[in-house]
Design an enzyme around this catalytic site. Sequence first.
Site, mmCIF file in Angstrom:
data_model
loop_
_atom_site.group_PDB
_atom_site.id
_atom_site.type_symbol
_atom_site.label_atom_id
_atom_site.label_comp_id
_atom_site.label_asym_id
_atom_site.label_seq_id
_atom_site.Cartn_x
_atom_site.Cartn_y
_atom_site.Cartn_z
ATOM 1 N N ASP A 37 17.930 5.702 -8.936
ATOM 2 C CA ASP A 37 17.494 4.620 -8.055
ATOM 3 C C ASP A 37 18.614 3.683 -7.649
ATOM 4 O OD1 ASP A 37 15.046 5.729 -8.444
ATOM 5 O OD2 ASP A 37 14.089 3.941 -9.268
ATOM 6 N N HIS B 187 -8.400 35.250 -8.680
ATOM 7 C CA HIS B 187 -9.718 34.707 -8.339
ATOM 8 C C HIS B 187 -10.525 34.479 -9.616
ATOM 9 C CE1 HIS B 187 -13.456 34.048 -6.152
ATOM 10 N NE2 HIS B 187 -14.029 34.825 -7.066
ATOM 11 N N ILE C 26 3.084 4.154 -2.426
ATOM 12 C CA ILE C 26 2.618 5.081 -3.458
ATOM 13 C C ILE C 26 2.238 4.345 -4.737
ATOM 14 C CG2 ILE C 26 3.296 6.988 -4.954
ATOM 15 C CD1 ILE C 26 4.934 8.095 -2.656
ATOM 16 N N GLY D 61 1.451 1.127 -5.223
ATOM 17 C CA GLY D 61 0.289 0.277 -5.025
ATOM 18 C C GLY D 61 -1.002 1.082 -4.994
ATOM 19 N N SER E 61 0.818 -1.216 0.000
ATOM 20 C CA SER E 61 0.000 0.000 0.000
ATOM 21 C C SER E 61 0.846 1.257 0.000
ATOM 22 C CB SER E 61 -0.924 0.002 1.224
ATOM 23 O OG SER E 61 -0.161 -0.044 2.425
ATOM 24 N N GLY F 45 7.899 -2.109 -3.495
ATOM 25 C CA GLY F 45 9.132 -1.328 -3.651
ATOM 26 C C GLY F 45 9.931 -1.769 -4.856
ATOM 27 N N GLU G 10 -1.491 4.035 -6.307
ATOM 28 C CA GLU G 10 -1.745 4.629 -7.621
ATOM 29 C C GLU G 10 -2.453 3.635 -8.534
ATOM 30 O OE1 GLU G 10 1.848 6.209 -9.257
ATOM 31 O OE2 GLU G 10 1.768 8.032 -8.038
#
Length: 495
Positions: free
Chosen positions: A322, A457, A189, A191, A187, A278, A193
């Site tokens: 990585d 705005h 990021i 997973g 669970s 991971g 997504e």
Amino acid sequence: MEKYDVAVIGSGPGGFSAAMRAIDFGKKVCLIEAGHLGGAGIMNGALTSKAMWELSKDYSMAARVDRGYRSSGLSVSYKEVLSSVKQAAKQARLQMLSQIETFSEPKNEAGGTVVLKYGHARFVDKHTLSITHNEEEELIQATNIVIATGSRPRSLPGVEIDHKNIITSDDIMKLKDFPEKMLIIGSGIIGCEFATIFSNYGQTEVHLLDRQKRVIPFEDDDISKAISNSLENNGVIIHHTASLGTIRKKKDYLEVVLDFEDGHCDVLEVDIALISIGRQPNSDDLGLENVGIKPTERGELDITRHCALDDFKNCHIFAVGDVSVEGLKLYNAAELQGRHVIEALYSDEKMPLDYSNMATLMFFRPLVASVGLNEKMCQERGIAYRVATYSNELVNRSIAMRSKGGFVKILVSDDGNDRILGMRAIGPQASSFITSIAYLINQYSSLKDANQGIYPHPSITEGIQECLRVFENKSVLKPEAFPHLISYRTWKPSK
């Protein structure tokens, strides 16, 4: 033997940015790629997954029936979705190839050049690489070598990935159709997504295995709770405090046993189990033993100053992205490192890298953006802070968009300086306005500095403006009137 100023192993975001920056300094570059040009930054990674997310978001919006219109005959084809995603990847790769051709020899005689070689690279010595492609070997030499081999999905011990029913994120693009039932193991990021993507289409019953009590546990509880709630509201079935017991392959399905923290078990039948726990650095089979480099137990390369694998002054081998210990598993971090290595080598720029205030995005429903410190980080470090939150339900643009979910959360130091420490934003367009707060954090700006701006705005960013005003009790809408939508509190470490 061809000789180069820089050889880069891997064409992902770290490798490609290093190669292109070396061109800026007039260097002769060899870019080596064993698989897809662009690496996981394009295929089976950042670009393809985000293209799938965007398409799924559009589909879920078209399927809504609470906006005064209703689509008729709405259908979706997984094959056609993948075709669109592949077109996005092809467009990005062709852009990369166009640039490589532009700066190839002899077309760019005046400055730096780059040559792309496909194949698997291994070190022969500190300046020599062998490149094997289709069983043919070529040797090249380079003054400096950058390792940017990225990572791959991490496997789960005891579970055989067959790339058909038990898969990783690399296999998503190989599926023939939407699975009827899917279990996502992990669970984090990635997973969450994919849970968002498949639940957006409404074709798949999505189960998410979460070992913790809330998903994304590194974030503050209110952020994690908001993400969990949004996933569940989107139809995702989250199994909190669960771990994988057994996966049994049956003829037409997988039988999965989940073990829970309280001792009970649940048995599920699913078509697909996605392993998402991971990523593993690609540091094997590089011939690192020939240059005296030994990866860590996790397979990462331990880098020193300026991403060097030894003392920078005497080093000719670098690692980015990585594959390195400092690789934050983020596209922008890899790109930053790749550029930094070349600048450290060929310019007077020797400032160390600073990752502390790097903005990140999480592609859930709605989008989540973060930068700087959160409450958990401040409390771990003993930093006194003040924190304010402001709900999107009070922002006119969000109301007009009929997208009221989410909020802005800002932290400032409680030491008299009121320095901006961090922000979390959940909701539409969060990716666009997180950069403004990141800039303020990097400039060590105070609350007073931040309140100097005038926001247009109607815009989503008015939520930031009002959240900042909450600290000084100057917001247009007050916490006293909307205690469930606006909050303010302080925290100080105990003596």
